[in-house]
Write a protein that holds these residues in place. Structure first.
Motif, PDB file in Angstrom:
ATOM      1  N   ARG A 114       0.845  -1.198   0.000  1.00 34.46           N
ATOM      2  CA  ARG A 114       0.000   0.000   0.000  1.00 34.46           C
ATOM      3  C   ARG A 114       0.878   1.245   0.000  1.00 34.46           C
ATOM      4  O   ARG A 114       1.856   1.329   0.743  1.00 34.46           O
ATOM      5  CB  ARG A 114      -0.913  -0.003   1.233  1.00 34.46           C
ATOM      6  N   HIS A 115       0.520   2.191  -0.839  1.00 33.63           N
ATOM      7  CA  HIS A 115       1.236   3.469  -0.920  1.00 33.63           C
ATOM      8  C   HIS A 115       0.294   4.580  -0.471  1.00 33.63           C
ATOM      9  O   HIS A 115      -0.798   4.748  -1.024  1.00 33.63           O
ATOM     10  CB  HIS A 115       1.711   3.719  -2.360  1.00 33.63           C
ATOM     11  N   ASP A 116       0.703   5.314   0.563  1.00 39.38           N
ATOM     12  CA  ASP A 116      -0.104   6.411   1.114  1.00 39.38           C
ATOM     13  C   ASP A 116       0.542   7.743   0.783  1.00 39.38           C
ATOM     14  O   ASP A 116       1.755   7.905   0.939  1.00 39.38           O
ATOM     15  CB  ASP A 116      -0.231   6.268   2.628  1.00 39.38           C
ATOM     16  N   ILE A 117      -0.270   8.693   0.349  1.00 33.17           N
ATOM     17  CA  ILE A 117       0.205  10.051   0.058  1.00 33.17           C
ATOM     18  C   ILE A 117      -0.690  11.042   0.782  1.00 33.17           C
ATOM     19  O   ILE A 117      -1.922  10.922   0.746  1.00 33.17           O
ATOM     20  CB  ILE A 117       0.190  10.355  -1.451  1.00 33.17           C
ATOM     21  N   ALA A 118      -0.078  12.006   1.455  1.00 31.70           N
ATOM     22  CA  ALA A 118      -0.820  13.069   2.136  1.00 31.70           C
ATOM     23  C   ALA A 118      -0.468  14.400   1.479  1.00 31.70           C
ATOM     24  O   ALA A 118       0.704  14.779   1.414  1.00 31.70           O
ATOM     25  CB  ALA A 118      -0.480  13.093   3.619  1.00 31.70           C
ATOM     26  N   LEU A 119      -1.488  15.084   0.975  1.00 32.28           N
ATOM     27  CA  LEU A 119      -1.285  16.383   0.329  1.00 32.28           C
ATOM     28  C   LEU A 119      -1.832  17.485   1.227  1.00 32.28           C
ATOM     29  O   LEU A 119      -2.900  17.341   1.829  1.00 32.28           O
ATOM     30  CB  LEU A 119      -1.999  16.424  -1.025  1.00 32.28           C
ATOM     31  N   ASN A 120      -1.089  18.583   1.299  1.00 34.87           N
ATOM     32  CA  ASN A 120      -1.510  19.747   2.074  1.00 34.87           C
ATOM     33  C   ASN A 120      -1.668  20.911   1.100  1.00 34.87           C
ATOM     34  O   ASN A 120      -0.689  21.511   0.666  1.00 34.87           O
ATOM     35  CB  ASN A 120      -0.470  20.075   3.147  1.00 34.87           C
ATOM     36  N   LEU A 121      -2.926  21.193   0.718  1.00 34.10           N
ATOM     37  CA  LEU A 121      -3.202  22.229  -0.277  1.00 34.10           C
ATOM     38  C   LEU A 121      -3.524  23.550   0.407  1.00 34.10           C
ATOM     39  O   LEU A 121      -4.001  23.574   1.544  1.00 34.10           O
ATOM     40  CB  LEU A 121      -4.364  21.790  -1.165  1.00 34.10           C
ATOM     41  N   PRO A 122      -3.259  24.684  -0.275  1.00 32.77           N
ATOM     42  CA  PRO A 122      -3.486  25.996   0.344  1.00 32.77           C
ATOM     43  C   PRO A 122      -4.929  26.192   0.797  1.00 32.77           C
ATOM     44  O   PRO A 122      -5.869  25.654   0.206  1.00 32.77           O
ATOM     45  CB  PRO A 122      -3.126  26.978  -0.784  1.00 32.77           C
ATOM     46  N   LEU A 123      -5.101  26.979   1.866  1.00 31.16           N
ATOM     47  CA  LEU A 123      -6.448  27.226   2.410  1.00 31.16           C
ATOM     48  C   LEU A 123      -7.341  27.972   1.428  1.00 31.16           C
ATOM     49  O   LEU A 123      -8.564  27.854   1.481  1.00 31.16           O
ATOM     50  CB  LEU A 123      -6.328  28.024   3.719  1.00 31.16           C
ATOM     51  N   VAL A 190       3.688  11.730 -10.880  1.00 33.34           N
ATOM     52  CA  VAL A 190       2.406  11.887 -11.585  1.00 33.34           C
ATOM     53  C   VAL A 190       1.487  12.835 -10.819  1.00 33.34           C
ATOM     54  O   VAL A 190       0.826  13.702 -11.406  1.00 33.34           O
ATOM     55  CB  VAL A 190       1.732  10.509 -11.767  1.00 33.34           C
ATOM     56  N   ILE A 191       1.470  12.715  -9.503  1.00 30.98           N
ATOM     57  CA  ILE A 191       0.613  13.575  -8.680  1.00 30.98           C
ATOM     58  C   ILE A 191       1.103  15.026  -8.741  1.00 30.98           C
ATOM     59  O   ILE A 191       0.294  15.960  -8.903  1.00 30.98           O
ATOM     60  CB  ILE A 191       0.595  13.069  -7.228  1.00 30.98           C
ATOM     61  N   ILE A 192       2.402  15.235  -8.640  1.00 31.43           N
ATOM     62  CA  ILE A 192       2.949  16.594  -8.690  1.00 31.43           C
ATOM     63  C   ILE A 192       2.675  17.236 -10.048  1.00 31.43           C
ATOM     64  O   ILE A 192       2.292  18.423 -10.131  1.00 31.43           O
ATOM     65  CB  ILE A 192       4.463  16.573  -8.405  1.00 31.43           C
ATOM     66  N   GLU A 193       2.858  16.478 -11.119  1.00 31.93           N
ATOM     67  CA  GLU A 193       2.588  17.017 -12.454  1.00 31.93           C
ATOM     68  C   GLU A 193       1.118  17.389 -12.607  1.00 31.93           C
ATOM     69  O   GLU A 193       0.790  18.416 -13.232  1.00 31.93           O
ATOM     70  CB  GLU A 193       2.987  15.987 -13.511  1.00 31.93           C
ATOM     71  N   SER A 194       0.217  16.609 -12.042  1.00 32.91           N
ATOM     72  CA  SER A 194      -1.213  16.924 -12.122  1.00 32.91           C
ATOM     73  C   SER A 194      -1.530  18.199 -11.367  1.00 32.91           C
ATOM     74  O   SER A 194      -2.338  19.025 -11.835  1.00 32.91           O
ATOM     75  CB  SER A 194      -2.032  15.756 -11.553  1.00 32.91           C
ATOM     76  N   LEU A 195      -0.919  18.403 -10.221  1.00 32.75           N
ATOM     77  CA  LEU A 195      -1.137  19.639  -9.462  1.00 32.75           C
ATOM     78  C   LEU A 195      -0.571  20.845 -10.210  1.00 32.75           C
ATOM     79  O   LEU A 195      -1.184  21.929 -10.215  1.00 32.75           O
ATOM     80  CB  LEU A 195      -0.482  19.530  -8.082  1.00 32.75           C
ATOM     81  N   MET A 197      -0.289  21.190 -13.400  1.00 30.23           N
ATOM     82  CA  MET A 197      -1.155  21.494 -14.546  1.00 30.23           C
ATOM     83  C   MET A 197      -2.361  22.327 -14.119  1.00 30.23           C
ATOM     84  O   MET A 197      -2.877  23.140 -14.891  1.00 30.23           O
ATOM     85  CB  MET A 197      -1.618  20.200 -15.205  1.00 30.23           C
ATOM     86  N   GLU A 198      -2.813  22.167 -12.897  1.00 28.82           N
ATOM     87  CA  GLU A 198      -3.945  22.948 -12.379  1.00 28.82           C
ATOM     88  C   GLU A 198      -3.480  24.188 -11.620  1.00 28.82           C
ATOM     89  O   GLU A 198      -4.292  24.872 -11.004  1.00 28.82           O
ATOM     90  CB  GLU A 198      -4.796  22.077 -11.457  1.00 28.82           C
ATOM     91  N   ASN A 199      -2.145  24.432 -11.650  1.00 29.96           N
ATOM     92  CA  ASN A 199      -1.564  25.596 -10.981  1.00 29.96           C
ATOM     93  C   ASN A 199      -1.856  25.590  -9.471  1.00 29.96           C
ATOM     94  O   ASN A 199      -2.141  26.622  -8.866  1.00 29.96           O
ATOM     95  CB  ASN A 199      -2.076  26.901 -11.610  1.00 29.96           C
ATOM     96  N   ILE A 200      -1.776  24.410  -8.868  1.00 33.15           N
ATOM     97  CA  ILE A 200      -1.990  24.250  -7.433  1.00 33.15           C
ATOM     98  C   ILE A 200      -0.654  23.927  -6.791  1.00 33.15           C
ATOM     99  O   ILE A 200       0.042  23.003  -7.196  1.00 33.15           O
ATOM    100  CB  ILE A 200      -2.993  23.117  -7.136  1.00 33.15           C
ATOM    101  N   LYS A 201      -0.295  24.691  -5.775  1.00 31.29           N
ATOM    102  CA  LYS A 201       0.970  24.484  -5.081  1.00 31.29           C
ATOM    103  C   LYS A 201       0.736  23.784  -3.739  1.00 31.29           C
ATOM    104  O   LYS A 201      -0.320  23.926  -3.126  1.00 31.29           O
ATOM    105  CB  LYS A 201       1.675  25.827  -4.847  1.00 31.29           C
ATOM    106  N   ILE A 202       1.722  23.041  -3.330  1.00 31.30           N
ATOM    107  CA  ILE A 202       1.652  22.381  -2.030  1.00 31.30           C
ATOM    108  C   ILE A 202       1.857  23.416  -0.929  1.00 31.30           C
ATOM    109  O   ILE A 202       2.783  24.237  -0.984  1.00 31.30           O
ATOM    110  CB  ILE A 202       2.718  21.277  -1.905  1.00 31.30           C
ATOM    111  N   SER A 203       0.981  23.385   0.067  1.00 33.45           N
ATOM    112  CA  SER A 203       1.088  24.331   1.169  1.00 33.45           C
ATOM    113  C   SER A 203       2.040  23.793   2.228  1.00 33.45           C
ATOM    114  O   SER A 203       2.325  22.596   2.292  1.00 33.45           O
ATOM    115  CB  SER A 203      -0.290  24.573   1.783  1.00 33.45           C
ATOM    116  N   TYR A 204       2.545  24.674   3.065  1.00 37.84           N
ATOM    117  CA  TYR A 204       3.439  24.285   4.142  1.00 37.84           C
ATOM    118  C   TYR A 204       3.166  25.170   5.352  1.00 37.84           C
ATOM    119  O   TYR A 204       2.661  26.289   5.219  1.00 37.84           O
ATOM    120  CB  TYR A 204       4.903  24.390   3.712  1.00 37.84           C
TER     121      TYR A 204
END
Length: 214
Positions: A114-123, A190-195, A197-204
């Motif tokens: 199993r591969h788990d990914i946690a994304l933190n997108l901007p508010l 693949v996940i980073i490239e998809s984000l 393409m939608e101009n969505i950045k990972i939040s921190y």
């Protein structure tokens, strides 16, 4: 048994005739037996544990296992101890009594990982964008090679102080650890490239500091 009993009695009689204190001798022999028994306790425990491992076969030589805090490939199994080669190429010797009292995870017997990914997108990410990304990622990941059919799950997990929490998990039939690491790299890209393409950045996590000048 009777003959040996006669020998023992005769021995004590001879010692008594030589005017030695038999009571002190018996006490000394008793203490010596206790010391020997305590010293051999761990050895006997390891030997019995080795017999249990040989009987139950929780792992065999060549299996990749996790025993306590150690992970590695089993290289040798003896009645007293087991040796594993860790991922940093060191040999660890573990007493069999420790193994039988620990949780043993055998990764070689796995049929999938199993591969788990946690994304933190901007508010400030809008709800329609989150919904669109959840659907898009699910479709894209299900089309990837080495992903088990209908195993992809993408969901909006939580709203935190530092961003929108999105969770992704999926299963793959790849069980070899090195190949699994390559698989995770490919999926993460693949996940980073998809984000992107939608101009969505990972939040921190972060905070704004305002300075008041007089």
């Amino acid at each position: 048994m009777a003959r040996y009993g006669v020998y023992i009695v005769a021995g004590f009689l001879i010692i008594s005739e030589l005017h030695y204190d038999i009571g002190s001798l018996v006490t000394g022999l008793g203490l010596t037996s206790v010391v020997i028994a305590l010293a051999a306790q761990d050895l006997v425990g390891s030997l019995l544990s080795g017999m249990a491992i040989a009987s139950d076969k929780p792992f065999v030589i060549g299996d990749f296992v996790k025993i306590g805090s150690y992970e590695g490939t089993v290289t040798e199994i003896k009645f007293r101890c087991t040796r594993i080669r860790t991922v940093d190429d060191t040999i660890v010797t573990i007493q069999n009594s420790t193994i039988t009292n620990s949780e043993v995870v055998n990764y070689t017997s796995m049929t999938k990982r199993r591969h788990d990914i946690a994304l933190n997108l901007p508010l400030e990410t809008k709800s329609e964008v989150l919904e669109k990304m959840a659907v898009k990622l699910k479709v894209i990941l299900e089309e990837e090679d080495d992903v088990i059919d209908n195993s992809v799950r993408v969901y909006f997990d939580n709203i935190g102080s530092s961003g929108m929490k999105m969770k992704i998990y999926l299963y793959t039939p790849i069980v070899n650890y090195d190949n699994f690491l390559e698989f995770k790299t490919r999926i993460n890209l693949v996940i980073i490239e998809s984000l992107e393409m939608e101009n969505i950045k990972i939040s921190y996590p972060g905070e704004n500091v305002y300075l008041l000048e007089k």
